[in-house]
Motif scaffolding. Structure first.
Motif, PDB file in Angstrom:
ATOM      1  N   THR A 280      -4.401 -48.910 -12.183  1.00 37.22           N
ATOM      2  CA  THR A 280      -5.665 -48.923 -12.926  1.00 37.22           C
ATOM      3  C   THR A 280      -6.862 -48.596 -12.039  1.00 37.22           C
ATOM      4  N   LEU A 281      -6.963 -49.255 -10.892  1.00 35.94           N
ATOM      5  CA  LEU A 281      -8.114 -49.029 -10.019  1.00 35.94           C
ATOM      6  C   LEU A 281      -8.065 -47.632  -9.399  1.00 35.94           C
ATOM      7  N   TYR A 282      -6.868 -47.116  -9.161  1.00 34.29           N
ATOM      8  CA  TYR A 282      -6.750 -45.739  -8.680  1.00 34.29           C
ATOM      9  C   TYR A 282      -7.271 -44.760  -9.733  1.00 34.29           C
ATOM     10  N   PHE A 283      -6.857 -44.946 -10.989  1.00 36.86           N
ATOM     11  CA  PHE A 283      -7.341 -44.076 -12.048  1.00 36.86           C
ATOM     12  C   PHE A 283      -8.865 -44.190 -12.200  1.00 36.86           C
ATOM     13  N   ALA A 284      -9.366 -45.429 -12.188  1.00 35.23           N
ATOM     14  CA  ALA A 284     -10.804 -45.630 -12.364  1.00 35.23           C
ATOM     15  C   ALA A 284     -11.601 -44.986 -11.234  1.00 35.23           C
ATOM     16  N   THR A 285     -11.101 -45.110 -10.007  1.00 37.01           N
ATOM     17  CA  THR A 285     -11.844 -44.624  -8.848  1.00 37.01           C
ATOM     18  C   THR A 285     -11.719 -43.113  -8.663  1.00 37.01           C
ATOM     19  N   TYR A 286     -10.514 -42.605  -8.833  1.00 36.91           N
ATOM     20  CA  TYR A 286     -10.260 -41.206  -8.472  1.00 36.91           C
ATOM     21  C   TYR A 286     -10.103 -40.269  -9.672  1.00 36.91           C
ATOM     22  N   TYR A 287      -9.506 -40.745 -10.767  1.00 36.02           N
ATOM     23  CA  TYR A 287      -9.291 -39.868 -11.924  1.00 36.02           C
ATOM     24  C   TYR A 287     -10.546 -39.798 -12.791  1.00 36.02           C
ATOM     25  N   TRP A 288     -11.126 -40.981 -13.078  1.00 35.61           N
ATOM     26  CA  TRP A 288     -12.344 -41.015 -13.887  1.00 35.61           C
ATOM     27  C   TRP A 288     -13.601 -40.959 -13.027  1.00 35.61           C
ATOM     28  N   GLU A 289     -13.459 -41.189 -11.717  1.00 32.78           N
ATOM     29  CA  GLU A 289     -14.569 -41.152 -10.748  1.00 32.78           C
ATOM     30  C   GLU A 289     -15.701 -42.099 -11.157  1.00 32.78           C
ATOM     31  N   LEU A 290     -15.326 -43.347 -11.443  1.00 30.92           N
ATOM     32  CA  LEU A 290     -16.297 -44.362 -11.837  1.00 30.92           C
ATOM     33  C   LEU A 290     -16.845 -45.075 -10.613  1.00 30.92           C
ATOM     34  N   SER A 291     -18.099 -45.479 -10.684  1.00 30.89           N
ATOM     35  CA  SER A 291     -18.684 -46.310  -9.634  1.00 30.89           C
ATOM     36  C   SER A 291     -18.268 -47.760  -9.868  1.00 30.89           C
ATOM     37  N   SER A 292     -18.531 -48.610  -8.873  1.00 30.54           N
ATOM     38  CA  SER A 292     -18.188 -50.030  -9.043  1.00 30.54           C
ATOM     39  C   SER A 292     -18.992 -50.647 -10.181  1.00 30.54           C
ATOM     40  N   ALA A 415       7.717 -56.462 -10.251  1.00 26.67           N
ATOM     41  CA  ALA A 415       7.791 -55.997  -8.862  1.00 26.67           C
ATOM     42  C   ALA A 415       8.239 -54.555  -8.816  1.00 26.67           C
ATOM     43  N   SER A 416       9.201 -54.207  -9.655  1.00 22.65           N
ATOM     44  CA  SER A 416       9.647 -52.819  -9.669  1.00 22.65           C
ATOM     45  C   SER A 416       8.544 -51.925 -10.196  1.00 22.65           C
ATOM     46  N   GLY A 417       7.723 -52.433 -11.140  1.00 22.26           N
ATOM     47  CA  GLY A 417       6.584 -51.651 -11.621  1.00 22.26           C
ATOM     48  C   GLY A 417       5.597 -51.365 -10.516  1.00 22.26           C
ATOM     49  N   LEU A 418       5.273 -52.388  -9.726  1.00 23.41           N
ATOM     50  CA  LEU A 418       4.383 -52.207  -8.586  1.00 23.41           C
ATOM     51  C   LEU A 418       4.994 -51.279  -7.550  1.00 23.41           C
ATOM     52  N   PHE A 419       6.291 -51.453  -7.332  1.00 26.34           N
ATOM     53  CA  PHE A 419       6.981 -50.625  -6.343  1.00 26.34           C
ATOM     54  C   PHE A 419       6.961 -49.154  -6.771  1.00 26.34           C
ATOM     55  N   PHE A 420       7.242 -48.918  -8.051  1.00 19.80           N
ATOM     56  CA  PHE A 420       7.245 -47.543  -8.549  1.00 19.80           C
ATOM     57  C   PHE A 420       5.844 -46.947  -8.541  1.00 19.80           C
ATOM     58  N   ALA A 421       4.823 -47.789  -8.732  1.00 20.18           N
ATOM     59  CA  ALA A 421       3.455 -47.281  -8.643  1.00 20.18           C
ATOM     60  C   ALA A 421       3.174 -46.751  -7.242  1.00 20.18           C
ATOM     61  N   GLY A 422       3.602 -47.524  -6.230  1.00 11.23           N
ATOM     62  CA  GLY A 422       3.441 -47.059  -4.860  1.00 11.23           C
ATOM     63  C   GLY A 422       4.232 -45.792  -4.590  1.00 11.23           C
ATOM     64  N   LEU A 423       5.454 -45.729  -5.135  1.00  6.02           N
ATOM     65  CA  LEU A 423       6.277 -44.526  -4.958  1.00  6.02           C
ATOM     66  C   LEU A 423       5.658 -43.319  -5.654  1.00  6.02           C
ATOM     67  N   MET A 424       5.054 -43.537  -6.829  1.00  5.05           N
ATOM     68  CA  MET A 424       4.389 -42.436  -7.520  1.00  5.05           C
ATOM     69  C   MET A 424       3.286 -41.838  -6.657  1.00  5.05           C
ATOM     70  N   LEU A 425       2.493 -42.706  -6.036  1.00  2.00           N
ATOM     71  CA  LEU A 425       1.414 -42.225  -5.163  1.00  2.00           C
ATOM     72  C   LEU A 425       1.988 -41.413  -4.011  1.00  2.00           C
ATOM     73  N   TRP A 426       3.118 -41.862  -3.492  1.00  2.92           N
ATOM     74  CA  TRP A 426       3.748 -41.147  -2.380  1.00  2.92           C
ATOM     75  C   TRP A 426       4.333 -39.819  -2.846  1.00  2.92           C
ATOM     76  N   LEU A 427       4.981 -39.821  -4.022  1.00  6.40           N
ATOM     77  CA  LEU A 427       5.630 -38.610  -4.521  1.00  6.40           C
ATOM     78  C   LEU A 427       4.628 -37.504  -4.850  1.00  6.40           C
ATOM     79  N   VAL A 428       3.454 -37.895  -5.331  1.00  3.50           N
ATOM     80  CA  VAL A 428       2.450 -36.873  -5.655  1.00  3.50           C
ATOM     81  C   VAL A 428       1.575 -36.551  -4.449  1.00  3.50           C
ATOM     82  N   ALA A 429       1.925 -37.155  -3.284  1.00  2.00           N
ATOM     83  CA  ALA A 429       1.195 -36.903  -2.021  1.00  2.00           C
ATOM     84  C   ALA A 429      -0.254 -37.353  -2.117  1.00  2.00           C
ATOM     85  N   PHE A 430      -0.456 -38.546  -2.695  1.00  2.00           N
ATOM     86  CA  PHE A 430      -1.812 -39.090  -2.788  1.00  2.00           C
ATOM     87  C   PHE A 430      -2.281 -39.476  -1.395  1.00  2.00           C
ATOM     88  N   PRO A 431      -3.453 -39.002  -0.958  1.00  4.47           N
ATOM     89  CA  PRO A 431      -3.875 -39.231   0.429  1.00  4.47           C
ATOM     90  C   PRO A 431      -4.371 -40.650   0.680  1.00  4.47           C
TER      91      PRO A 431
END
Length: 507
Positions: A280-292, A415-431
């Protein structure tokens, strides 16, 4: 005196006992208040932890998600043990309250340490994150499982249980959302050096301090607020002395068919929810480019979703029955959650930095939150009704074990949901250490397309499991009647010195 099942009249030795306190609004508020601690912990883990340790501390995303997942696995293994032990615990403070009081201080201290990591190598930071996360989760379990189990003892009423769990859910979301809002508005405010306040590393320590205080105070107040009901709650039989018997009872209890259906539904919903929350916070920060500040507006509207969902669940439960209500809101939550992404990909959603972006997100997220919260309340209330269904079959009340087993599975799959979220970021080469507006748009689009079908499949599977739950209002009332009759016979037999005569009742 009254006669039970042909036995002599039951003695009135209990007539001199004080009258059971009324389950009024103050007690319901006290019961619900304690879930603020769980809400604060859950929001911190799901919203901030991955971003904090990955983007600010510098630990690779797969290391962070791996540590969080391992901590969840350990915590999940603790859940059924705490549930089973508290079901059999005998003390002058009852079965549940000793665990609740004991959890308060360790939870607060360990949560404070979580947000103050040392400056060290990746290996040391991984071990530190893993260890503190395990301690936090273990001790919140010592509070959450016994406290959750109280709902089936505080009330046996089909609809009142949903109402009690609505208080619990509301306070849980208020705790999590309130601390998130405070973080965005106070601790993570933008500065010249950090225009995106959520990337400001200095605010997380203060956030940890205030969160720890809130967790300690709410746990103590909730335990104290329900303490007066202890003399009127169920008194357990002597706990099994052999480990093999202990384990057999556990598996015999949780094999209840309706419970297994809620377990499956909650598990897949938790997996989808864990993945969604971590991103959620990744989408808010980087996809929607929302400020705090804009994110804080979305957090404020989440209060609307929390209140609306907590009101919607008991209303629908009374009119439709819990199963039909849960199926309806869960099915509607799937398109509501994905709507912003679908509309953006179709070119029908406001552009980033448009004045209409935040209002559009407000509407869609409010609908998704309302439906998701109502789903969680209804499923928890369905689990509470399994208690008497199991009691009729086994002769045991196992509230703690049922809620613990549900939490056990939900945490494993979350836990697997969180784990897969981290893997998704890695698979798409999120910096790592990424700046909003400076990420290849194709990376963000790939992340969305990876996320949506997996989320939808998980939630649809949850719908399928709920379909096979079979405890209706009528069946619950029949279970109450049969359990009450068995308890009366057992009481009469005990007073005659004949020993327990109650046997599990088969369908």
């Amino acid at each position: 005196m009254r006669s039970v099942g042909g036995l002599p009249p039951v003695s009135q030795t209990h007539d001199a006992m004080p009258q059971r306190p009324r389950l009024g609004v103050p007690t319901k508020l006290a019961y619900g208040l304690g879930s603020m601690a769980f809400g604060v912990k859950d929001a911190g883990f799901q919203t901030f932890l991955l971003l904090f340790y990955n983007q600010l501390v510098g630990l690779p995303s797969q290391w962070v998600s791996g540590a969080i997942a391992l901590a969840l696995v350990v915590d999940a293994c603790v859940d059924p043990i705490v549930g089973q032990v508290s079901d059999h615990w005998r003390s002058r403070w009852g079965r549940r309250h000793p665990f609740m009081y004991a959890a308060a201080l360790p939870v607060a201290i360990s949560y404070l340490l979580l947000w103050n990591p040392p400056h060290a190598s990746h290996a040391i930071l991984f071990v530190y994150l893993l260890a503190t996360a395990i301690v936090v989760r273990t001790f919140i379990t010592f509070y959450e499982i016994p406290s959750s189990a109280l709902v089936a003892e505080l009330s046996q009423n089909y609809d009142e249980r949903t109402g009690l769990l609505s208080y619990r859910s509301l306070f849980g979301y208020l705790g999590g959302l309130g601390m998130a809002l405070l973080a965005y508005l106070v601790f993570l405010r933008p500065t010249a050096a950090y225009p995106q306040g959520q990337l400001n590393p200095h605010g997380y320590s203060a956030y940890g301090v205030v969160s720890a205080v809130v967790m300690f105070v709410t746990i103590i107040l909730s335990a104290a607020g329900t303490q007066r009901f202890v003399p009127f709650l169920h008194k357990p039989a002597e706990a099994p002395k052999k480990l093999s018997q202990f384990v057999r009872e556990m598996f015999s209890t949780i094999s209840n068919r309706s419970f297994l259906m809620t377990l499956g539904a909650g598990s897949f919903a938790a997996m989808g929810g864990g993945m969604h929350a971590a991103l959620t916070l990744y989408f808010a920060t980087y996809y929607w480019e929302l400020s705090s500040a804009q994110i804080s507006i979305l957090v404020v509207q989440s209060f609307v979703g929390a209140v609306a969902g907590s009101a919607l669940a008991p209303w629908l439960g009374r009119r439709m029955g819990k199963k039909a209500a849960a199926l309806t809101v869960l099915a509607l939550a799937i398109p509501a959650s994905l709507m912003p992404f679908l509309l953006r990909l179709a070119g029908l959603f406001p552009a980033n930095h448009s004045v209409w972006l935040v209002p559009a997100l407000l509407v869609t997220i409010a609908a998704s939150n309302t439906l998701g919260i109502a789903t969680g309340i209804l499923i928890s209330s369905m689990i509470a009704d399994v208690v008497e269904d199991s009691q009729v079959r086994t002769g045991r009340r196992s509230e703690g074990l049922f809620f613990a087993a549900s939490a056990f599975t939900n945490k494993l799959v979350s836990a697997s949901g969180l784990f897969f979220a981290g893997l998704m970021l890695w698979l798409v080469a999120f910096p790592t250490a990424a700046r909003p507006g400076h990420i290849d748009p194709h990376i963000l689009t790939r992340l969305v397309w990876t996320y949506m079908p997996i989320f939808a499949a998980l939630m649809l599977t949850a719908v399928g499991f709920l379909w096979f739950y079979d405890i209706s209002r009528h069946r619950h009332e029949e279970n109450l009647r049969r359990a009450s009759q068995a308890a009366a016979i057992a009481e009469a037999a005990t007073e005659l010195g004949a020993g327990p005569l109650v046997q599990p009742v088969a369908d």
